[in-house]
Enzyme design. Sequence first.
Site, PDB file in Angstrom:
ATOM      1  N   CYS A   1     -10.460   4.549   6.428  1.00 46.27           N
ATOM      2  CA  CYS A   1     -11.484   5.523   6.817  1.00 46.27           C
ATOM      3  C   CYS A   1     -12.819   5.202   6.174  1.00 46.27           C
ATOM      4  CB  CYS A   1     -11.089   6.893   6.287  1.00 46.27           C
ATOM      5  SG  CYS A   1     -10.467   7.950   7.529  1.00 46.27           S
TER       6      CYS A   1
ATOM      7  N   ASN B   1       4.711  -0.422   7.064  1.00 46.33           N
ATOM      8  CA  ASN B   1       4.255   0.597   6.128  1.00 46.33           C
ATOM      9  C   ASN B   1       3.513   1.746   6.802  1.00 46.33           C
ATOM     10  OD1 ASN B   1       2.705  -1.909   6.341  1.00 46.33           O
ATOM     11  ND2 ASN B   1       1.094  -0.775   5.299  1.00 46.33           N
TER      12      ASN B   1
ATOM     13  N   GLN C   1       8.900  -2.203   2.288  1.00 45.77           N
ATOM     14  CA  GLN C   1       9.238  -0.847   2.755  1.00 45.77           C
ATOM     15  C   GLN C   1      10.727  -0.702   3.048  1.00 45.77           C
ATOM     16  OE1 GLN C   1       7.192   1.641   2.593  1.00 45.77           O
ATOM     17  NE2 GLN C   1       5.226   0.581   2.320  1.00 45.77           N
TER      18      GLN C   1
ATOM     19  N   THR D   1       4.872 -13.294 -20.515  1.00 45.84           N
ATOM     20  CA  THR D   1       5.876 -12.395 -21.099  1.00 45.84           C
ATOM     21  C   THR D   1       6.181 -11.277 -20.112  1.00 45.84           C
ATOM     22  OG1 THR D   1       5.067 -12.938 -23.276  1.00 45.84           O
ATOM     23  CG2 THR D   1       6.383 -10.928 -23.096  1.00 45.84           C
TER      24      THR D   1
ATOM     25  N   THR E   1       2.432  -8.321  -3.558  1.00 44.67           N
ATOM     26  CA  THR E   1       1.287  -9.194  -3.272  1.00 44.67           C
ATOM     27  C   THR E   1       1.489 -10.533  -3.983  1.00 44.67           C
ATOM     28  OG1 THR E   1      -0.117  -7.265  -3.001  1.00 44.67           O
ATOM     29  CG2 THR E   1      -1.238  -9.355  -3.361  1.00 44.67           C
TER      30      THR E   1
HETATM   31  N1  PLP Z   1       3.677  -5.232   2.027  1.00 48.72           N
HETATM   32  C1  PLP Z   1       3.821  -3.979   2.467  1.00 48.72           C
HETATM   33  C2  PLP Z   1       4.567  -3.723   3.730  1.00 48.72           C
HETATM   34  C3  PLP Z   1       3.256  -2.924   1.762  1.00 48.72           C
HETATM   35  O1  PLP Z   1       3.398  -1.676   2.206  1.00 48.72           O
HETATM   36  C4  PLP Z   1       2.538  -3.211   0.578  1.00 48.72           C
HETATM   37  C5  PLP Z   1       1.869  -2.117  -0.154  1.00 48.72           C
HETATM   38  O2  PLP Z   1       1.267  -1.228   0.435  1.00 48.72           O
HETATM   39  C6  PLP Z   1       2.435  -4.530   0.150  1.00 48.72           C
HETATM   40  C7  PLP Z   1       3.013  -5.515   0.893  1.00 48.72           C
HETATM   41  C8  PLP Z   1       1.697  -4.892  -1.121  1.00 48.72           C
HETATM   42  O3  PLP Z   1       2.380  -4.354  -2.210  1.00 48.72           O
HETATM   43  P1  PLP Z   1       1.711  -4.321  -3.667  1.00 48.72           P
HETATM   44  O4  PLP Z   1       0.335  -3.791  -3.493  1.00 48.72           O
HETATM   45  O5  PLP Z   1       2.584  -3.437  -4.453  1.00 48.72           O
HETATM   46  O6  PLP Z   1       1.687  -5.704  -4.194  1.00 48.72           O
END
Ligand code: PLP
Length: 696
Positions: free
Chosen positions: A338, A161, A191, A249, A73
């Site tokens: 859900c 995902n 993924q 850090t 993210t």
């Molecule tokens: N992108 C994809 C395809 C993901 O599956 C995920 C997590 O589910 C993310 C981005 C976000 O990853 P994170 O929550 O570890 O920052």
Amino acid sequence: MTTEIYLDSNATSVVLPAALAAATDAMGQRYGNPSSTHATGLKAKVILDEARACAVRLLGVGNGRLMFNSGATEGIQTAVLSSLVALRERKDAGEAIGTLLVYGATEHKAVPESLGHWNRLLGLNLTLHKLPVDHHGAHSLNALRDIAGQAAMVCTMAANNETGVISDLAGIEAVLRQTGSKAYWLVDCVQGLGKLKLDLSSTRIDYAPFSGHKLNAPKGIGMLYVRAGAPFTALIQGGGQEGGQRSGTENMAGIAALGAVLGALERGDTFRSQAELCNFRARLADSLRAALPGVVFNHPFDTALPTTLNFSVPGLSSRELMDVFDAAEVRVSAGSACSSSKAAPSYVLDAMGFPLWRSAGAIRMSFGPLTDEATIAAACARIERCGAALRASCLIPSDRTAVPHDGLLQLGVEGACSWMVLDAASRSCIVIDPLPEHTARIEAYVRCQNYQVQAVVSTLPNAGRAMLVEALGRHFNRAAEADAYGWPQNAAVIALDNGAAATAITLGPQVLACVPCGTGNELRAYLLGSANEAQLPAAAVRFAFSARPAQQALHEIISERTLLCPTRDEENQFCASMNAEPSAIIAADAQLDSSALEAFLAAHPDACLVDVREPYEFAATIAPLPAGRLALSVPLSRLAEYASAWLGAEQAPLVFFCRSGNRSMKAALCLRRLGHQHAYSLNGGLALATPVLLAA
Ligand code: PLP
């Protein structure tokens, strides 16, 4: 010993033992700050340097940047910010820039959300544009070709995902090159790590974010690749760590753990080969086909990661499938978000053009490249167990007739409910106020238990019964003419307590009487009880079914013990009675912490533990239930019937439990409202139960 089989690795994955050891070492022996120039700092810096060097080799980073951060993210934010800042600078310098921020229709939410966020904050006012995918989840290259010239940024993913569908990155790259697109290109590689071969610097990809916890490293550690020459703006400014690219850090425990995972990937001695993973997937898919007739997979097998299965089963909601798998200690996830009662459709499956039942009923089963043979074998056995539990509950077709149920069954949907009155001995039943949404469920139930439906009646005239009657076919008794409420014209006359006459039909040892109810006699109510020589005394009426629970019109012909079964149930009350006290109930009083359960049971040897999960969950359950005690299975759909018996007898304490404590709380509150003083709900449910509850 854990009985859990974790098949939700696309959500997060178990930490590799070597990664755990590396993190412990980084926190214990080598706890230094890698920016410190003394020996303690230098020992920590080695961890950082080695992890980065490994990532650089493994991902083909070349001359590009590779920085550690908190996860994908953050990587996505940094990539989007970097691109949009560069676009704004180019625009301010008078250059014509693209107008579209393009993202794949099946992207993780982090992508469109951060595009929208930074577009707004930077005041760019570019247009977010969804790139469609085809039925197999592949981006439409034609659609991309059409808009590539107008694209300021293009965001696609390496693999999805929810479905595991692998993107055609070479195809996307070819379109971007052929059209001379100047768009910055982000590829979400979350993924793909460890599952797809990546050689980033040999591609046109500008930004590639990664998340450690998707491949056996802990949560809170990630990486971002930035192509040499691609614009870069730091998201976090401060002490200048990571070469000034990402201050703060470093998360050394996370980096050490991720380094251990990357090292294992590079050596090739830890994770399963593609062929082994394909074999695992085939075995799981075969088990699903055998256990769940009609199962459909929501992705192709040849262009998807072998570690993800996404499927739907006709007639079953994702909630039901989730619940039965969870009871069998198989952790999977709904393919879509859900809400408590109704699954929202998955936007990924919607984008692939699947019908609502598939996108709202999908389940994702995902494992990682660390999975072993024994786990797959055990998972296949559990899938069969779930199938058997669902067959026994008549939720999926079975060759064998199920053991018939007796009593009352309440089927609920969004505040409305249908009721079934069942008599096992005569294999006959009556349906009251069937909702169209329940047609398939009621029909399957009746067929599976080989019931004959005596009547399908409603509390309102001309309510939609025809669909169910038709679906029931030979299982519906057509001998008698019925009126506008579905009530048989030839029903026998019976006397009620107020002296009025009513008509009634017999169902085993009980009768169901039909009475007018409400103004203008438009509404009807049905009374279920044991008649005595053509009399139905108020005291013998166990249940009254009506559209409105507290009908004055009924007071003379039912008793205080009669349970009022509403056909509208917005507040999940299940049933009421004439002297039920909705206001007097304090939920906290009805809560029992699992840590207090043992003492409670010792103090109340007569207490009854009641599992309110559905019968298929009860049947699929792996974890042993309370020590030395059997739990009674009373799903919420049968609560009214049991409540009637519990209220009549000595009121021994009732401890309801379910998976999370949600459904059991509703049951406890219902009983309290009805006047049972000793109804409790096990707080947190089986999920939080201490070993007391789960001990053998
Ligand atoms: N992108 C994809 C395809 C993901 O599956 C995920 C997590 O589910 C993310 C981005 C976000 O990853 P994170 O929550 O570890 O920052």
